[in-house]
Design an enzyme around this catalytic site. Structure first.
Site, PDB file in Angstrom:
ATOM      1  N   TYR A  50     -12.725  -0.242   9.277  1.00  0.00           N
ATOM      2  CA  TYR A  50     -12.345  -1.580   9.709  1.00  0.00           C
ATOM      3  C   TYR A  50     -12.392  -1.705  11.227  1.00  0.00           C
ATOM      4  O   TYR A  50     -11.912  -0.838  11.958  1.00  0.00           O
ATOM      5  CB  TYR A  50     -10.932  -1.941   9.242  1.00  0.00           C
ATOM      6  CG  TYR A  50     -10.709  -1.870   7.760  1.00  0.00           C
ATOM      7  CD1 TYR A  50     -11.761  -1.927   6.851  1.00  0.00           C
ATOM      8  CD2 TYR A  50      -9.421  -1.738   7.250  1.00  0.00           C
ATOM      9  CE1 TYR A  50     -11.543  -1.863   5.494  1.00  0.00           C
ATOM     10  CE2 TYR A  50      -9.184  -1.671   5.884  1.00  0.00           C
ATOM     11  CZ  TYR A  50     -10.248  -1.723   5.011  1.00  0.00           C
ATOM     12  OH  TYR A  50     -10.016  -1.641   3.663  1.00  0.00           O
ATOM     13  N   PRO A 205      -4.480  -8.915  -3.776  1.00  0.00           N
ATOM     14  CA  PRO A 205      -3.671  -9.324  -4.926  1.00  0.00           C
ATOM     15  C   PRO A 205      -3.535 -10.834  -5.046  1.00  0.00           C
ATOM     16  O   PRO A 205      -3.033 -11.329  -6.050  1.00  0.00           O
ATOM     17  CB  PRO A 205      -2.320  -8.665  -4.651  1.00  0.00           C
ATOM     18  CG  PRO A 205      -2.241  -8.604  -3.158  1.00  0.00           C
ATOM     19  CD  PRO A 205      -3.642  -8.313  -2.709  1.00  0.00           C
TER      20      PRO A 205
END
Length: 319
Positions: A50, A205
């Site tokens: 990242y 999620p």
């Protein structure tokens, strides 16, 4: 803050964590991370892959490792309050890597970027088909003995790989996508994790933000937003998915909670060793997400959620 155990080796973390992948390198991100810590959130997730920023910028080769540096800077002076999870194994030019030499270089690089002496939870980001998982986990086990890492994790690994890895050294957690819209993990992986006592750490999620109810039209996504490339956010798929979200929104209103909180509460209800890591740049969103811990879902609630958003309901693929 309620705590949850990941694995059987003693790791305990806050019931909800924070994914930092899309955070820009600025003071606002540092304030969000530190504010999350103030509210009792202890689980922070990053990866050497990242960078800092959203969309394709987060994967730019020039920014490789910058997200770890951001997290390390934000947690400086408070390291003992945090559980730091990072990952290795995805390269820009050589595909997936899990050989001993690569792992040893990667862990030292991550320790340097994070500015810490040990990593709490170290994941193989993706399985390397050219290196036996036994060799990869054997190397990670040596790193545990050396004190460079405390616990071993896998990311997006299939069930057979998880079982083989766990036979070499206890696997503490598996990170994979899991939400009301991405339930493939229920077929083989989640039952295996429960059998072996391994934790599940769901990323995305909230369906990459769709399940928050905040996205009403495609144009709500910024022009450089990576989600514009995902089929679930495009064309007729978007319209059909929006209809499902409206039903979840309606149920959330009846429950007296936010749509995102209902979606996170559903994930939490799927097992005691499940710790979702929704990503956000804003502290107010962190606080809202933590509110999901207070949402209680009855058997009737869970049945209703299953009715309005059954497995496979989302239009479009998750990637």
């Amino acid at each position: 803050m309620p705590q949850r155990k990941l694995g059987n080796e003693g790791l305990e973390v806050s019931a909800i964590g924070l994914g930092t992948m899309t955070m820009p390198d600025n003071q606002a991100s540092i304030d969000t991370i530190r504010g999350a810590l103030d509210y009792g959130l202890t689980m922070f997730d990053t990866a050497d892959l990242y960078g800092t920023g959203s969309g394709t910028e987060a994967y730019s080769q020039k920014r490789f490792g910058d997200n770890e540096k951001l997290l390390g800077k934000a947690l400086k002076g408070r390291r003992d309050e945090a559980i730091i999870a990072t990952k290795f194994g995805v390269t820009h030019t050589q595909g997936y890597k899990g050989d001993p030499s690569y792992i040893k270089k990667s862990v030292d690089a991550s320790l340097y970027s994070l500015g810490i002496d040990y990593i709490d939870l170290y994941y193989q980001h993706r399985y390397d088909p050219n290196t036996a998982i036994e060799e990869t986990v054997g190397t990670l086990s040596d790193l545990v003995k050396q004190g460079k890492i405390r616990y071993i994790g896998l990311s997006e690994a299939p069930a057979d790989i998880i079982r083989r890895a766990h036979a070499v050294h206890p696997i503490t957690a598996v990170e994979t996508e899991f939400s009301l819209w991405s339930r493939e993990v229920e077929d083989e992986v989640l039952p295996l994790l429960k059998e072996l006592g391994i934790g599940l750490v769901p990323y995305s999620p909230l369906g990459r933000g769709f399940l928050t109810g905040q996205i009403k039209k495609f144009e709500d996504l910024p022009e450089n937003d990576y989600r514009r490339q995902y089929s679930r956010f495009q064309g007729e798929n978007f319209n059909q998915n929006l209809e499902i979200v409206s039903l979840i929104e309606k149920m959330a209103m009846q429950k007296g909670c936010m749509t995102a909180q209902l979606a996170l509460a559903w994930v939490l209800a799927q097992g005691d060793q499940i710790v979702p890591i929704p990503g956000t740049k804003r502290l107010e969103r962190v606080i809202e997400n933590l509110g999901a811990i207070q949402v209680t879902l009855s058997n009737e609630d869970l049945a209703e959620i299953e009715r309005i958003s059954p497995k496979g309901i989302a239009s479009g693929s998750r990637f």
